[in-house]
Design an enzyme around this catalytic site. Structure first.
Site, short mmCIF file in Angstrom:
data_model
loop_
_atom_site.label_atom_id
_atom_site.label_comp_id
_atom_site.label_asym_id
_atom_site.label_seq_id
_atom_site.Cartn_x
_atom_site.Cartn_y
_atom_site.Cartn_z
N LEU A 1 8.83 3.18 -6.29
CA LEU A 1 7.88 2.75 -7.44
C LEU A 1 6.51 3.09 -6.96
O LEU A 1 5.68 2.65 -6.29
CB LEU A 1 7.97 1.23 -7.75
CG LEU A 1 9.31 0.59 -7.81
CD1 LEU A 1 9.40 -0.58 -8.12
CD2 LEU A 1 10.15 1.21 -8.98
N GLY B 1 2.01 2.16 -10.46
CA GLY B 1 1.05 1.08 -10.68
C GLY B 1 -0.32 1.72 -10.60
O GLY B 1 -0.57 2.75 -10.16
N LYS C 1 -3.14 4.71 -5.58
CA LYS C 1 -2.99 3.69 -4.16
C LYS C 1 -2.07 4.12 -3.10
O LYS C 1 -2.48 4.43 -2.09
CB LYS C 1 -2.44 2.23 -4.70
CG LYS C 1 -2.11 1.50 -3.25
CD LYS C 1 -1.91 0.03 -3.95
CE LYS C 1 -0.53 0.00 -4.50
NZ LYS C 1 -0.28 -1.71 -4.68
N GLY D 1 5.08 -3.15 -15.18
CA GLY D 1 5.38 -4.17 -14.30
C GLY D 1 6.67 -3.20 -13.56
O GLY D 1 7.15 -2.33 -13.94
N THR D 2 7.00 -3.95 -12.31
CA THR D 2 7.93 -3.32 -11.58
C THR D 2 9.17 -3.16 -12.03
O THR D 2 10.14 -2.25 -11.79
CB THR D 2 7.95 -3.96 -10.39
OG1 THR D 2 8.02 -5.72 -10.25
CG2 THR D 2 6.89 -3.64 -9.14
N ASP E 1 3.82 1.42 -1.54
CA ASP E 1 2.78 0.84 -0.87
C ASP E 1 3.39 0.05 0.32
O ASP E 1 2.42 -0.94 0.85
CB ASP E 1 1.97 0.00 -1.68
CG ASP E 1 2.59 -1.31 -2.16
OD1 ASP E 1 3.83 -1.40 -1.90
OD2 ASP E 1 1.71 -2.13 -2.99
N ASN F 1 8.93 -11.96 0.07
CA ASN F 1 9.77 -10.57 -0.47
C ASN F 1 9.04 -9.43 -0.10
O ASN F 1 7.83 -9.29 -0.16
CB ASN F 1 9.74 -10.97 -2.04
CG ASN F 1 10.52 -9.82 -2.69
OD1 ASN F 1 11.18 -8.64 -2.04
ND2 ASN F 1 10.07 -9.25 -3.95
N HIS G 1 -20.18 19.70 26.59
CA HIS G 1 -21.18 18.64 25.90
C HIS G 1 -21.91 19.11 24.73
O HIS G 1 -22.16 20.27 24.61
CB HIS G 1 -22.30 18.35 26.97
CG HIS G 1 -22.19 18.61 28.41
ND1 HIS G 1 -22.06 17.61 29.29
CD2 HIS G 1 -21.95 19.85 29.28
CE1 HIS G 1 -21.60 18.26 30.44
NE2 HIS G 1 -21.79 19.39 30.36
C1 UD1 Z 1 5.54 -6.91 -5.43
C2 UD1 Z 1 6.70 -8.08 -5.61
C3 UD1 Z 1 6.35 -9.29 -4.71
C4 UD1 Z 1 6.36 -8.65 -3.49
C5 UD1 Z 1 5.50 -7.53 -3.19
C6 UD1 Z 1 5.63 -6.80 -1.85
C7 UD1 Z 1 7.01 -7.87 -8.09
C8 UD1 Z 1 6.88 -8.68 -9.53
N1 UD1 Z 1 6.63 -8.58 -7.14
O1 UD1 Z 1 4.34 -7.66 -5.64
O2 UD1 Z 1 7.60 -10.22 -4.97
O3 UD1 Z 1 6.21 -9.92 -2.35
O4 UD1 Z 1 5.66 -6.62 -4.07
O5 UD1 Z 1 4.75 -6.00 -1.51
O6 UD1 Z 1 7.79 -6.85 -8.16
N2 UD1 Z 1 4.62 -0.33 -9.84
C9 UD1 Z 1 4.81 0.63 -10.82
N3 UD1 Z 1 4.77 0.24 -12.18
C10 UD1 Z 1 4.31 -0.91 -12.66
C11 UD1 Z 1 3.85 -1.84 -11.52
C12 UD1 Z 1 3.99 -1.71 -10.27
O7 UD1 Z 1 5.18 1.75 -10.52
O8 UD1 Z 1 4.11 -1.03 -13.59
C13 UD1 Z 1 4.64 -0.05 -8.44
C14 UD1 Z 1 3.48 0.01 -7.65
O9 UD1 Z 1 2.64 1.26 -7.64
C15 UD1 Z 1 3.72 -0.74 -6.31
C16 UD1 Z 1 5.03 -1.29 -6.43
O10 UD1 Z 1 5.36 -0.90 -7.67
O11 UD1 Z 1 3.87 0.65 -5.46
C17 UD1 Z 1 4.62 -2.71 -6.45
O12 UD1 Z 1 3.79 -3.14 -7.21
P1 UD1 Z 1 2.36 -4.28 -7.00
O13 UD1 Z 1 1.77 -4.41 -8.18
O14 UD1 Z 1 1.95 -3.67 -5.65
O15 UD1 Z 1 3.48 -5.43 -6.73
P2 UD1 Z 1 2.89 -6.83 -5.57
O16 UD1 Z 1 1.86 -7.64 -6.66
O17 UD1 Z 1 2.59 -6.38 -4.35
CA CA Z 2 2.12 -4.43 -3.36
#
Ligand code: UD1
Ligand code: CA
Length: 420
Positions: free
Chosen positions: A11, A14, A25, A83-84, A107, A173, A332
């Site tokens: 993923l 974000g 990122k 969202g994820t 990440d 998590n 140097h």
């Molecule tokens: C997420 C988890 C959290 C966990 C943490 C670990 C969720 C809701 N939460 O939170 O439980 O402890 O990772 O590091 O999953 N991304 C997308 N599309 C989106 C949103 C995010 O591709 O719409 C990708 C981001 O680029 C990133 C990854 O998903 O690489 C995680 O997203 P991020 O916003 O960093 O989640 P956290 O808040 O860290």
């Molecule tokens: Ca993250």
């Protein structure tokens, strides 16, 4: 054990808001490589053959950086970062229901192939619908918390949505899971943005699995593997851990690093045994350093360089895109850019190559045994012959070809002796 086909989905769509950056990122630099490079590297090492990366509209740059870096990657676009769960849903068309899906955020650069292999083996042995990677953190702030009842995982709560008591839970998590594909996509279609951020949370899949009575378990790994890079502080923490791992690998080759705390060495650098690296040294890029060298203190080596055996690169010397032969000594205050130094060359203090004329970079060639006097300026392209000498303070002009054994001096440098 039934071996299923495992497909990794990374993923990376974000916005990375917390980095406050124009750069995606997962492309931020960690020991000379983008964050996502490490995730891909470990996925490959864990034996995963197929990788899908979810990228956003604005971070198409990722494609250029990672395409074919380790293996073929299929890219799927998430038009809006909702969202994820929403991100992962985009991969549905690429997966078969009999596959297993290994989900990783882009990440988490510190994850290792060993932990991924452990995850895979537990998942298969226990025949789980979901196996996740968790970790116990003294300070669990910002991570999703693993909620258990009678030892069994029932849901994951995000920091923002957690109650006072839930926030005290130290098990977090990692965002890395292995799912049964059919169960995953069934649940994903039912996830709603019912949380403070109004996002579709992948973590909600866990409570949906619980409701269906599907098997969920986790493997717990050390904190320094799950660190998620959200902001700049996280990036610097990750840098420190990754740097430690790179230096470990270099120590193993029989290299002395006097002060690891002030030594920056990027991931691709190779160093031969009995080389000593003195403090405050920065080595970044595809760089090969030979055996028995002395590097630093305060040396800066970058770009693609190769350095032979028994070379001295001393204080305040910067070396860029150079090939340096055995037994050379650049002790140097010098800058060498785009040079080829054959063996046994002595470069006097304060030697500078003028390798850039504002438009293009040019090469300087210094043949075997040449002696470059202190304060020489070599205006590239230039060639210094075998055992030739430049006097202190000489300016060797562009396109000059100092002959073998010739001695030149002055500004501009003139021949004062044709050959030895
Ligand atoms: C997420 C988890 C959290 C966990 C943490 C670990 C969720 C809701 N939460 O939170 O439980 O402890 O990772 O590091 O999953 N991304 C997308 N599309 C989106 C949103 C995010 O591709 O719409 C990708 C981001 O680029 C990133 C990854 O998903 O690489 C995680 O997203 P991020 O916003 O960093 O989640 P956290 O808040 O860290
Ligand atoms: Ca993250």
């Amino acid at each position: 054990m039934v071996m299923k086909n495992i497909i990794a989905v990374i993923l990376a769509a974000g916005k990375g808001v917390r980095m406050k950056s124009n750069l995606s990122k997962v492309l931020h630099n960690l020991c000379g490589q983008p964050l996502i490079y490490y995730v891909l590297r470990e996925v490959k090492k864990a034996g995963i053959k197929q990788v899908i990366a979810i990228v956003g509209q604005e971070n198409e740059g990722i494609k250029r950086v990672v395409a074919n870096s380790f293996q073929k990657i299929d890219f799927v676009q998430q038009k809006e970062p909702l969202g994820t769960a929403h991100a992962l849903r985009q991969a549905r068309g690429e997966l078969k229901k009999e596959d297993d899906v290994l989900v990783l955020p882009g990440d988490v650069p510190l994850i290792t192939a060993d932990s991924l292999k452990r995850l895979i083996s537990v998942h298969i042995k226990q025949n789980n619908s979901c196996t996740s990677i968790s970790s116990y953190l003294p300070n669990p702030y910002s991570y999703g918390r693993i909620i258990r009842v009678n030892g069994k995982i029932i849901k994951i709560k995000e920091e923002k949505d957690a109650s006072f008591d839930e926030k005290k839970i130290k098990e977090v998590n990692s965002g890395i899971y292995l799912f049964n594909s059919e169960h995953l996509f069934n649940a994903l279609s039912r996830v709603l943005p019912a949380n403070k951020k109004k996002e579709y949370y992948l973590t909600d899949v866990i409570s949906l699995f619980t409701q269906q009575g599907l098997k969920i378990d986790s493997v717990s790994i050390p904190e320094n593997e799950i660190l998620g890079v959200n902001g700049r502080q996280d990036l610097s923490r990750a840098q420190k851990i990754m740097q430690g791992r790179v230096l470990e690998r270099i120590f193993e080759k029989g290299v002395s690093i006097i002060d690891p705390a002030t030594t920056y060495i990027s991931e691709e650098v190779k160093v031969g045994s009995d080389t000593i690296i003195y403090p405050s040294t920065f080595i970044e890029g595809k760089i090969n350093i030979g055996r028995g060298c002395r590097i630093g203190p305060f040396a800066h080596i970058r770009g693609d360089c190769s350095v032979g055996n028994n070379v001295v690169i001393g204080n305040f010397v910067e070396i860029v895109r150079c090939k340096i032969g055995t037994n050379c000594c650049i002790k140097h205050h010098s800058y060498l850019g785009d040079c080829l130094l054959e063996k046994d060359v002595n470069v006097g203090a304060g030697t500078i190559t003028a390798n850039y004329d504002g438009k293009r970079k040019s090469k300087t060639i210094v043949k075997q045994g040449a002696f470059i006097g202190s304060g020489t300026i070599l205006v590239a392209p230039a060639k210094i012959g075998k055992e030739a000498i430049t006097g202190a303070g000489s300016v060797v002009l562009k396109n000059k070809n100092v002959k073998n054994g010739e001695v030149v001096a002055g500004v501009p440098a003139q021949s004062i002796k044709k050959s030895k």
